[in-house]
Scaffold this motif. Structure first.
Motif, PDB file in Angstrom:
ATOM      1  N   PHE A 111       0.850  -1.200   0.000  1.00 25.34           N
ATOM      2  CA  PHE A 111       0.000   0.000   0.000  1.00 25.34           C
ATOM      3  C   PHE A 111       0.885   1.249   0.000  1.00 25.34           C
ATOM      4  O   PHE A 111       0.674   2.177  -0.768  1.00 25.34           O
ATOM      5  CB  PHE A 111      -0.917   0.028   1.240  1.00 25.34           C
ATOM      6  CG  PHE A 111      -2.250  -0.636   1.050  1.00 25.34           C
ATOM      7  CD1 PHE A 111      -3.336   0.065   0.537  1.00 25.34           C
ATOM      8  CD2 PHE A 111      -2.440  -1.956   1.398  1.00 25.34           C
ATOM      9  CE1 PHE A 111      -4.575  -0.532   0.370  1.00 25.34           C
ATOM     10  CE2 PHE A 111      -3.669  -2.577   1.241  1.00 25.34           C
ATOM     11  CZ  PHE A 111      -4.739  -1.863   0.720  1.00 25.34           C
ATOM     12  N   THR A 112       1.883   1.262   0.859  1.00 22.78           N
ATOM     13  CA  THR A 112       2.777   2.413   0.982  1.00 22.78           C
ATOM     14  C   THR A 112       3.584   2.633  -0.290  1.00 22.78           C
ATOM     15  O   THR A 112       3.715   3.762  -0.753  1.00 22.78           O
ATOM     16  CB  THR A 112       3.719   2.217   2.187  1.00 22.78           C
ATOM     17  OG1 THR A 112       2.921   2.091   3.366  1.00 22.78           O
ATOM     18  CG2 THR A 112       4.663   3.392   2.355  1.00 22.78           C
ATOM     19  N   GLU A 113       4.116   1.556  -0.864  1.00 23.98           N
ATOM     20  CA  GLU A 113       4.898   1.670  -2.102  1.00 23.98           C
ATOM     21  C   GLU A 113       4.087   2.305  -3.230  1.00 23.98           C
ATOM     22  O   GLU A 113       4.620   3.019  -4.067  1.00 23.98           O
ATOM     23  CB  GLU A 113       5.370   0.283  -2.565  1.00 23.98           C
ATOM     24  CG  GLU A 113       6.455  -0.312  -1.709  1.00 23.98           C
ATOM     25  CD  GLU A 113       6.718  -1.780  -2.043  1.00 23.98           C
ATOM     26  OE1 GLU A 113       7.615  -2.346  -1.413  1.00 23.98           O
ATOM     27  OE2 GLU A 113       6.025  -2.365  -2.907  1.00 23.98           O
ATOM     28  N   LEU A 114       2.794   2.041  -3.240  1.00 27.50           N
ATOM     29  CA  LEU A 114       1.935   2.552  -4.309  1.00 27.50           C
ATOM     30  C   LEU A 114       1.384   3.939  -4.008  1.00 27.50           C
ATOM     31  O   LEU A 114       0.615   4.481  -4.798  1.00 27.50           O
ATOM     32  CB  LEU A 114       0.794   1.573  -4.589  1.00 27.50           C
ATOM     33  CG  LEU A 114       1.244   0.223  -5.175  1.00 27.50           C
ATOM     34  CD1 LEU A 114       0.081  -0.764  -5.203  1.00 27.50           C
ATOM     35  CD2 LEU A 114       1.824   0.422  -6.575  1.00 27.50           C
ATOM     36  N   GLY A 115       1.755   4.518  -2.871  1.00 33.17           N
ATOM     37  CA  GLY A 115       1.375   5.890  -2.573  1.00 33.17           C
ATOM     38  C   GLY A 115       0.182   6.073  -1.665  1.00 33.17           C
ATOM     39  O   GLY A 115      -0.225   7.204  -1.392  1.00 33.17           O
ATOM     40  N   ALA A 116      -0.395   4.985  -1.165  1.00 35.95           N
ATOM     41  CA  ALA A 116      -1.522   5.102  -0.240  1.00 35.95           C
ATOM     42  C   ALA A 116      -1.021   5.597   1.118  1.00 35.95           C
ATOM     43  O   ALA A 116       0.169   5.484   1.437  1.00 35.95           O
ATOM     44  CB  ALA A 116      -2.224   3.757  -0.087  1.00 35.95           C
ATOM     45  N   THR A 117      -1.926   6.133   1.910  1.00 31.84           N
ATOM     46  CA  THR A 117      -1.570   6.684   3.213  1.00 31.84           C
ATOM     47  C   THR A 117      -2.237   5.872   4.320  1.00 31.84           C
ATOM     48  O   THR A 117      -3.466   5.751   4.347  1.00 31.84           O
ATOM     49  CB  THR A 117      -2.032   8.151   3.322  1.00 31.84           C
ATOM     50  OG1 THR A 117      -1.436   8.900   2.264  1.00 31.84           O
ATOM     51  CG2 THR A 117      -1.661   8.746   4.663  1.00 31.84           C
ATOM     52  N   ARG A 118      -1.401   5.337   5.229  1.00 35.62           N
ATOM     53  CA  ARG A 118      -1.959   4.618   6.378  1.00 35.62           C
ATOM     54  C   ARG A 118      -2.394   5.643   7.411  1.00 35.62           C
ATOM     55  O   ARG A 118      -1.667   6.566   7.753  1.00 35.62           O
ATOM     56  CB  ARG A 118      -0.952   3.641   6.978  1.00 35.62           C
ATOM     57  CG  ARG A 118      -1.554   2.872   8.139  1.00 35.62           C
ATOM     58  CD  ARG A 118      -0.826   1.572   8.506  1.00 35.62           C
ATOM     59  NE  ARG A 118       0.589   1.568   8.357  1.00 35.62           N
ATOM     60  CZ  ARG A 118       1.450   1.840   9.337  1.00 35.62           C
ATOM     61  NH1 ARG A 118       1.018   2.156  10.529  1.00 35.62           N
ATOM     62  NH2 ARG A 118       2.752   1.794   9.108  1.00 35.62           N
ATOM     63  N   ILE A 119      -3.593   5.443   7.926  1.00 30.28           N
ATOM     64  CA  ILE A 119      -4.194   6.350   8.899  1.00 30.28           C
ATOM     65  C   ILE A 119      -4.204   5.680  10.272  1.00 30.28           C
ATOM     66  O   ILE A 119      -4.538   4.501  10.395  1.00 30.28           O
ATOM     67  CB  ILE A 119      -5.654   6.682   8.479  1.00 30.28           C
ATOM     68  CG1 ILE A 119      -5.701   7.325   7.101  1.00 30.28           C
ATOM     69  CG2 ILE A 119      -6.347   7.527   9.526  1.00 30.28           C
ATOM     70  CD1 ILE A 119      -5.084   8.698   7.019  1.00 30.28           C
ATOM     71  N   GLY A 120      -3.874   6.453  11.281  1.00 29.81           N
ATOM     72  CA  GLY A 120      -3.963   5.963  12.659  1.00 29.81           C
ATOM     73  C   GLY A 120      -2.873   4.961  12.999  1.00 29.81           C
ATOM     74  O   GLY A 120      -1.968   4.698  12.212  1.00 29.81           O
ATOM     75  N   GLU A 121      -2.991   4.428  14.207  1.00 24.48           N
ATOM     76  CA  GLU A 121      -2.014   3.447  14.666  1.00 24.48           C
ATOM     77  C   GLU A 121      -2.228   2.107  13.982  1.00 24.48           C
ATOM     78  O   GLU A 121      -3.346   1.750  13.635  1.00 24.48           O
ATOM     79  CB  GLU A 121      -2.126   3.257  16.180  1.00 24.48           C
ATOM     80  CG  GLU A 121      -1.609   4.434  16.964  1.00 24.48           C
ATOM     81  CD  GLU A 121      -1.486   4.108  18.434  1.00 24.48           C
ATOM     82  OE1 GLU A 121      -1.158   2.960  18.766  1.00 24.48           O
ATOM     83  OE2 GLU A 121      -1.730   5.012  19.233  1.00 24.48           O
ATOM     84  N   TYR A 122      -1.163   1.383  13.828  1.00 26.28           N
ATOM     85  CA  TYR A 122      -1.206   0.022  13.281  1.00 26.28           C
ATOM     86  C   TYR A 122      -1.833  -0.858  14.360  1.00 26.28           C
ATOM     87  O   TYR A 122      -1.282  -1.003  15.437  1.00 26.28           O
ATOM     88  CB  TYR A 122       0.213  -0.434  12.981  1.00 26.28           C
ATOM     89  CG  TYR A 122       0.358  -1.558  11.994  1.00 26.28           C
ATOM     90  CD1 TYR A 122      -0.153  -2.818  12.249  1.00 26.28           C
ATOM     91  CD2 TYR A 122       1.029  -1.360  10.800  1.00 26.28           C
ATOM     92  CE1 TYR A 122      -0.006  -3.840  11.346  1.00 26.28           C
ATOM     93  CE2 TYR A 122       1.197  -2.376   9.888  1.00 26.28           C
ATOM     94  CZ  TYR A 122       0.679  -3.626  10.165  1.00 26.28           C
ATOM     95  OH  TYR A 122       0.839  -4.640   9.260  1.00 26.28           O
ATOM     96  N   GLY A 123      -2.973  -1.429  14.080  1.00 27.25           N
ATOM     97  CA  GLY A 123      -3.637  -2.305  15.051  1.00 27.25           C
ATOM     98  C   GLY A 123      -3.071  -3.712  14.988  1.00 27.25           C
ATOM     99  O   GLY A 123      -2.717  -4.192  13.919  1.00 27.25           O
ATOM    100  N   ARG A 124      -2.981  -4.341  16.128  1.00 23.38           N
ATOM    101  CA  ARG A 124      -2.463  -5.713  16.161  1.00 23.38           C
ATOM    102  C   ARG A 124      -3.155  -6.513  17.252  1.00 23.38           C
ATOM    103  O   ARG A 124      -3.457  -5.988  18.328  1.00 23.38           O
ATOM    104  CB  ARG A 124      -0.966  -5.725  16.446  1.00 23.38           C
ATOM    105  CG  ARG A 124      -0.134  -5.058  15.366  1.00 23.38           C
ATOM    106  CD  ARG A 124       1.347  -5.204  15.675  1.00 23.38           C
ATOM    107  NE  ARG A 124       2.138  -4.248  14.926  1.00 23.38           N
ATOM    108  CZ  ARG A 124       2.644  -4.483  13.714  1.00 23.38           C
ATOM    109  NH1 ARG A 124       2.425  -5.639  13.138  1.00 23.38           N
ATOM    110  NH2 ARG A 124       3.350  -3.572  13.088  1.00 23.38           N
ATOM    111  N   HIS A 125      -3.358  -7.792  16.951  1.00 27.92           N
ATOM    112  CA  HIS A 125      -3.817  -8.720  17.971  1.00 27.92           C
ATOM    113  C   HIS A 125      -2.745  -9.779  18.148  1.00 27.92           C
ATOM    114  O   HIS A 125      -2.269 -10.371  17.179  1.00 27.92           O
ATOM    115  CB  HIS A 125      -5.135  -9.400  17.585  1.00 27.92           C
ATOM    116  CG  HIS A 125      -5.513 -10.422  18.611  1.00 27.92           C
ATOM    117  ND1 HIS A 125      -5.254 -11.756  18.452  1.00 27.92           N
ATOM    118  CD2 HIS A 125      -6.068 -10.269  19.835  1.00 27.92           C
ATOM    119  CE1 HIS A 125      -5.658 -12.398  19.537  1.00 27.92           C
ATOM    120  NE2 HIS A 125      -6.152 -11.527  20.393  1.00 27.92           N
TER     121      HIS A 125
END
Length: 151
Positions: A111-125
């Motif tokens: 996603f990042t390589e293609l220019g998208a923007t991650r919003i908020g904290e990275y959620g993890r379980h």
């Protein structure tokens, strides 16, 4: 804001979480649908939607079965995702330190390589915790939606 909850799963946990997230968003007056990554094409990613991606980890940090074909297409995809916003929620087991939550990280990198923007904290379980995956995801959800609405 229309939200598409994409999920990649091996045993069904990500699907259950994705459906719980979509149900919560719809109950709160948003528009959301959950879609298995195996039924989704990278060309369908548009800035008009917000994407929540829920993905487990399989084997030695690999993608789960239903995300493999999408990831292959996503890797070959050369579109520009500038303006596309997404959030990532990964599943894994911290007992396996080097591969913890790697399934989701494969998708996140692309996603990042293609220019998208991650919003908020990275959620993890973390499967080593006693927390229920959907409970952790539903606790994470409001902060991500708030960040997406502010972006």
């Amino acid at each position: 804001m229309n939200t598409v909850v994409l999920y990649g799963t091996e045993s069904g946990n990500s699907e259950l979480i994705a459906q719980d997230l979509a149900d919560k968003l719809n109950a709160d007056g948003h528009s959301a649908e959950a879609i298995d990554l195996q039924d989704f094409e990278p060309e369908s990613l548009t800035p008009e939607n917000f994407y929540l991606v829920v993905c487990s980890t399989h084997g030695d940090g690999e993608l789960p079965n239903t995300a493999i074909e999408f990831h292959e297409k996503f890797t070959a995809f050369s579109g520009d995702l500038t303006g596309v916003k997404y959030a990532m929620f990964g599943l894994g087991d911290s007992f396996y330190e080097e591969t913890y939550s790697q399934g989701s990280e494969h998708l996140d990198r692309r996603f990042t390589e293609l220019g998208a923007t991650r919003i908020g904290e990275y959620g993890r379980h973390d499967a080593s915790s006693w927390d229920l995956p959907s409970d952790v995801a539903l606790e994470w959800l409001p902060t991500v939606i708030e960040a997406a609405e502010a972006a």
